[in-house]
Design an enzyme around this catalytic site. Structure first.
Site, short mmCIF file in Angstrom:
data_model
loop_
_atom_site.label_atom_id
_atom_site.label_comp_id
_atom_site.label_asym_id
_atom_site.label_seq_id
_atom_site.Cartn_x
_atom_site.Cartn_y
_atom_site.Cartn_z
N ASP A 39 0.84 -1.20 0.00
CA ASP A 39 0.00 0.00 0.00
C ASP A 39 0.87 1.25 0.00
O ASP A 39 2.03 1.20 0.43
CB ASP A 39 -0.89 0.02 1.24
CG ASP A 39 -1.80 -1.19 1.34
OD1 ASP A 39 -2.29 -1.64 0.29
OD2 ASP A 39 -2.01 -1.68 2.46
N TYR A 67 5.99 -8.61 8.73
CA TYR A 67 5.64 -7.20 8.87
C TYR A 67 5.84 -6.73 10.31
O TYR A 67 5.75 -7.51 11.26
CB TYR A 67 4.17 -6.97 8.51
CG TYR A 67 3.80 -7.25 7.09
CD1 TYR A 67 3.94 -6.28 6.10
CD2 TYR A 67 3.29 -8.50 6.71
CE1 TYR A 67 3.58 -6.53 4.79
CE2 TYR A 67 2.94 -8.76 5.40
CZ TYR A 67 3.08 -7.78 4.44
OH TYR A 67 2.73 -8.04 3.15
N ASP A 81 -6.61 2.02 7.09
CA ASP A 81 -5.32 2.57 7.50
C ASP A 81 -5.43 4.08 7.64
O ASP A 81 -6.49 4.67 7.42
CB ASP A 81 -4.19 2.15 6.54
CG ASP A 81 -4.32 2.74 5.14
OD1 ASP A 81 -5.10 3.70 4.95
OD2 ASP A 81 -3.63 2.25 4.24
N ARG A 172 -3.99 -4.73 7.11
CA ARG A 172 -5.06 -3.75 7.35
C ARG A 172 -6.36 -4.45 7.76
O ARG A 172 -7.05 -4.00 8.69
CB ARG A 172 -5.32 -2.92 6.09
CG ARG A 172 -4.25 -1.89 5.80
CD ARG A 172 -4.62 -1.07 4.58
NE ARG A 172 -4.55 -1.84 3.35
CZ ARG A 172 -5.45 -1.79 2.38
NH1 ARG A 172 -6.54 -1.07 2.50
NH2 ARG A 172 -5.28 -2.50 1.27
#
Length: 218
Positions: A39, A67, A81, A172
């Site tokens: 993203d 992550y 987000d 997300r």
């Protein structure tokens, strides 16, 4: 050099396609693709395949990802987000122990609905394009595997976590679903991909340091 795999450290604010276009300009090669989109908010490992190496993109995309993320409790956004529009807000009266207990619900093999703001296509149209037109469509649940999910810092109403997950997992959506489960809502404010398969952030080249000269020297 007419083919190769670039392990780039994507900066915040760029789409994965933006990075592909930069690599095309630098290398002078049109056949360029990415292996696992990030993203615009996200930073970190983005694998770019150049020339004949684009044949490996599907294989590379299927690798597990790692992550680090920061989740803000109490606020829901339409993109899940911090880049999105706030659609709901609630007071947060949760302890660290309650949030950690909530994380238990999301470890292992789970079902996850991709966000509307995603590159997934429906009838050839990316969902994010429909979302920007105010169109919301049903998305099919996906089975994903959360191999590791650990809280690394607690600073209410935010906390940080570390995750290792299968390809196709949306951090997300994980944050959003956790917020719904806890009853207060949540969204991601920071997302860093630290590894994609065997490619790590420590090995990644910052995009700003990529030039035609160092591409040709490899």
């Amino acid at each position: 050099m007419q083919a190769g795999i670039l392990n780039l450290d994507k900066p915040q604010g760029m789409t994965s396609h933006d990075v592909v276009n930069v690599v095309r300009r630098i290398t002078g090669i049109r056949k360029v693709g990415h292996a696992g989109a990030l993203d615009p908010l996200a930073t970190g490992v983005l694998l770019i395949c150049v020339g004949q190496a684009t044949r490996l993109a599907e294989y590379l995309s299927a690798s597990h990802k790692q992550y680090q993320a920061t989740v803000r409790l109490g606020i829901v956004t339409d993109t899940y987000d911090a880049d999105g529009r706030v659609v709901d807000a609630s007071p947060v009266q949760l302890t660290r122990e309650q949030v950690e207990a909530g994380l238990d619900r999301f470890r292992g093999v789970i079902r996850q609905v991709p966000p509307m703001y995603s590159a997934i296509k429906q009838h050839g149209v990316p969902l994010h394009r429909l979302a920007r037109e105010g169109i919301v469509v049903e998305r099919e649940e996906r089975q994903v595997h959360i191999v590791e999910l650990e809280m690394t810092d607690w600073a209410p109403p935010s906390f940080s976590l570390r995750a290792t997950c299968s390809a196709g997992t949306y951090i997300r959506s994980l944050a959003h679903d956790l917020g719904q489960y806890l009853g207060c809502g949540a969204h991601v404010t920071h997302l860093l991909r630290t590894a994609s398969g065997s490619f790590s952030l420590e090995q990644a080249v910052p995009l700003r340091e990529l030039s035609r000269e160092n591409w040709l020297s490899h």
